[in-house]
Design a protein around this motif. Structure first.
Motif, PDB file in Angstrom:
ATOM      1  N   VAL A 154       0.836  -1.201   0.000  1.00  0.00           N
ATOM      2  CA  VAL A 154       0.000   0.000   0.000  1.00  0.00           C
ATOM      3  C   VAL A 154       0.873   1.253   0.000  1.00  0.00           C
ATOM      4  N   ALA A 155       1.919   1.266   0.805  1.00  0.00           N
ATOM      5  CA  ALA A 155       2.817   2.428   0.855  1.00  0.00           C
ATOM      6  C   ALA A 155       3.472   2.658  -0.505  1.00  0.00           C
ATOM      7  N   GLN A 156       3.927   1.593  -1.142  1.00  0.00           N
ATOM      8  CA  GLN A 156       4.549   1.741  -2.465  1.00  0.00           C
ATOM      9  C   GLN A 156       3.530   2.243  -3.480  1.00  0.00           C
ATOM     10  N   SER A 157       2.306   1.754  -3.365  1.00  0.00           N
ATOM     11  CA  SER A 157       1.244   2.133  -4.306  1.00  0.00           C
ATOM     12  C   SER A 157       0.820   3.587  -4.170  1.00  0.00           C
TER      13      SER A 157
ATOM     14  N   LEU B 238       8.350  -4.078 -14.860  1.00  0.00           N
ATOM     15  CA  LEU B 238       9.355  -5.079 -15.231  1.00  0.00           C
ATOM     16  C   LEU B 238      10.566  -5.004 -14.306  1.00  0.00           C
ATOM     17  N   THR B 239      10.966  -3.789 -13.950  1.00  0.00           N
ATOM     18  CA  THR B 239      12.097  -3.617 -13.034  1.00  0.00           C
ATOM     19  C   THR B 239      11.772  -4.173 -11.656  1.00  0.00           C
ATOM     20  N   GLU B 240      10.573  -3.871 -11.159  1.00  0.00           N
ATOM     21  CA  GLU B 240      10.176  -4.366  -9.838  1.00  0.00           C
ATOM     22  C   GLU B 240      10.003  -5.878  -9.844  1.00  0.00           C
ATOM     23  N   ASP B 241       9.511  -6.432 -10.935  1.00  0.00           N
ATOM     24  CA  ASP B 241       9.386  -7.874 -11.055  1.00  0.00           C
ATOM     25  C   ASP B 241      10.765  -8.523 -10.937  1.00  0.00           C
ATOM     26  N   ALA B 242      11.749  -7.959 -11.609  1.00  0.00           N
ATOM     27  CA  ALA B 242      13.118  -8.474 -11.524  1.00  0.00           C
ATOM     28  C   ALA B 242      13.688  -8.280 -10.120  1.00  0.00           C
ATOM     29  N   ARG B 243      13.397  -7.151  -9.488  1.00  0.00           N
ATOM     30  CA  ARG B 243      13.878  -6.885  -8.126  1.00  0.00           C
ATOM     31  C   ARG B 243      13.307  -7.916  -7.149  1.00  0.00           C
ATOM     32  N   LEU B 244      12.013  -8.185  -7.266  1.00  0.00           N
ATOM     33  CA  LEU B 244      11.390  -9.156  -6.365  1.00  0.00           C
ATOM     34  C   LEU B 244      11.920 -10.570  -6.595  1.00  0.00           C
ATOM     35  N   ALA B 245      12.302 -10.872  -7.824  1.00  0.00           N
ATOM     36  CA  ALA B 245      12.848 -12.201  -8.128  1.00  0.00           C
ATOM     37  C   ALA B 245      14.159 -12.439  -7.381  1.00  0.00           C
ATOM     38  N   THR B 246      14.853 -11.387  -7.014  1.00  0.00           N
ATOM     39  CA  THR B 246      16.115 -11.536  -6.287  1.00  0.00           C
ATOM     40  C   THR B 246      15.908 -11.639  -4.782  1.00  0.00           C
ATOM     41  N   GLN B 247      14.700 -11.386  -4.321  1.00  0.00           N
ATOM     42  CA  GLN B 247      14.414 -11.447  -2.887  1.00  0.00           C
ATOM     43  C   GLN B 247      13.971 -12.854  -2.504  1.00  0.00           C
ATOM     44  N   SER B 248      14.481 -13.314  -1.402  1.00  0.00           N
ATOM     45  CA  SER B 248      14.133 -14.639  -0.907  1.00  0.00           C
ATOM     46  C   SER B 248      12.642 -14.711  -0.590  1.00  0.00           C
ATOM     47  N   ALA B 249      12.007 -15.778  -1.049  1.00  0.00           N
ATOM     48  CA  ALA B 249      10.590 -15.980  -0.745  1.00  0.00           C
ATOM     49  C   ALA B 249      10.384 -16.091   0.765  1.00  0.00           C
TER      50      ALA B 249
ATOM     51  N   THR C 224     -10.476   4.272  -7.860  1.00  0.00           N
ATOM     52  CA  THR C 224     -10.155   3.249  -8.853  1.00  0.00           C
ATOM     53  C   THR C 224      -8.662   3.236  -9.173  1.00  0.00           C
ATOM     54  N   GLY C 225      -8.065   4.406  -9.335  1.00  0.00           N
ATOM     55  CA  GLY C 225      -6.628   4.486  -9.604  1.00  0.00           C
ATOM     56  C   GLY C 225      -5.810   3.903  -8.468  1.00  0.00           C
ATOM     57  N   ARG C 226      -6.208   4.179  -7.244  1.00  0.00           N
ATOM     58  CA  ARG C 226      -5.495   3.622  -6.078  1.00  0.00           C
ATOM     59  C   ARG C 226      -5.674   2.107  -6.022  1.00  0.00           C
ATOM     60  N   PHE C 227      -6.882   1.635  -6.315  1.00  0.00           N
ATOM     61  CA  PHE C 227      -7.129   0.193  -6.378  1.00  0.00           C
ATOM     62  C   PHE C 227      -6.223  -0.442  -7.436  1.00  0.00           C
ATOM     63  N   ASP C 228      -6.120   0.203  -8.597  1.00  0.00           N
ATOM     64  CA  ASP C 228      -5.277  -0.326  -9.674  1.00  0.00           C
ATOM     65  C   ASP C 228      -3.816  -0.421  -9.249  1.00  0.00           C
ATOM     66  N   MET C 229      -3.313   0.592  -8.562  1.00  0.00           N
ATOM     67  CA  MET C 229      -1.903   0.574  -8.163  1.00  0.00           C
ATOM     68  C   MET C 229      -1.645  -0.499  -7.102  1.00  0.00           C
ATOM     69  N   ILE C 230      -2.548  -0.658  -6.173  1.00  0.00           N
ATOM     70  CA  ILE C 230      -2.383  -1.735  -5.190  1.00  0.00           C
ATOM     71  C   ILE C 230      -2.456  -3.082  -5.907  1.00  0.00           C
ATOM     72  N   SER C 231      -3.381  -3.211  -6.849  1.00  0.00           N
ATOM     73  CA  SER C 231      -3.526  -4.453  -7.609  1.00  0.00           C
ATOM     74  C   SER C 231      -2.252  -4.792  -8.375  1.00  0.00           C
ATOM     75  N   LEU C 232      -1.634  -3.794  -8.995  1.00  0.00           N
ATOM     76  CA  LEU C 232      -0.395  -4.042  -9.740  1.00  0.00           C
ATOM     77  C   LEU C 232       0.708  -4.538  -8.816  1.00  0.00           C
ATOM     78  N   HIS C 233       0.822  -3.929  -7.646  1.00  0.00           N
ATOM     79  CA  HIS C 233       1.871  -4.349  -6.710  1.00  0.00           C
ATOM     80  C   HIS C 233       1.560  -5.721  -6.095  1.00  0.00           C
ATOM     81  N   LEU C 234       0.284  -5.993  -5.857  1.00  0.00           N
ATOM     82  CA  LEU C 234      -0.086  -7.332  -5.401  1.00  0.00           C
ATOM     83  C   LEU C 234       0.248  -8.367  -6.476  1.00  0.00           C
TER      84      LEU C 234
END
Length: 175
Positions: free
Chosen positions: A23-26, A150-161, A42-52
């Motif tokens: 939520v903070a990032q969104s 795409l950058t955040e997707d790659a960043r999260l891929a480097t973080q341990s689950a 709706t825009g805030r919902f969309d941004m939270i949805s993208l980060h989720l």
């Protein structure tokens, strides 16, 4: 047994920690001020949805415990949406219908986003964002948001689950 139906269930603290980080990032102003995401409910919902969606992409191929964690974050998200709708004055009969509609929107966005991001297809990702976030409007801000995802997707891929499931998720620092 029957008393358990009346007990409030709460998510564990790591679920809350990850959801708060999402939520903070969104809520970063650049999404709304620089990249023209509508600064609306709706825009805030969309941004939270993208980060989720980014979180779910990261944990989708992990073990059952991590999938349970994803489900707990998802449940918390919709519990929060339910609370928000009620605070905005939606009636008890309208809330379930609105939540169902929001769920359908979310799952449609998630499926389209996954398809484009799995292929690393920037133009397909832009089309998903144009259609789902920007209501058909075009502009350079869509490319910026697509590249960010795409950058955040790659960043999260480097973080341990395991680190994420323990409540720590790191997104790009606010610009």
């Amino acid at each position: 047994m029957i008393l358990s139906l009346f007990r409030k269930t709460t998510a564990p603290e790591p679920v809350y920690a990850v959801y708060r980080a999402i939520v903070a990032q969104s809520r970063q102003p650049r999404f709304y001020a620089d990249w023209a995401v509508p600064d609306t409910v709706t825009g805030r919902f969309d941004m939270i949805s993208l980060h989720l969606a980014l979180l779910f992409r990261r944990l989708r191929s992990e073990n059952a415990g991590q999938k349970d964690f994803s489900q707990a974050v998802f449940d918390l998200f919709f519990k929060d949406m339910d609370r928000s709708l009620r605070e905005m004055g939606a009636g008890d009969l309208a809330v379930p219908k609105k939540i169902q509609k929001m769920g359908n929107i979310f799952f449609g966005l998630l499926a389209a986003l996954n398809e484009a991001m799995d292929r690393k297809d920037l133009s397909a990702l832009e089309a998903v964002l144009c259609r789902n976030v920007f209501d058909g409007a075009e502009g350079p801000h869509i490319l910026a948001l697509a590249e960010y995802l795409l950058t955040e997707d790659a960043r999260l891929a480097t973080q341990s689950a395991d680190t994420i499931v323990n409540g720590a998720i790191a997104f790009e620092a606010a610009a």
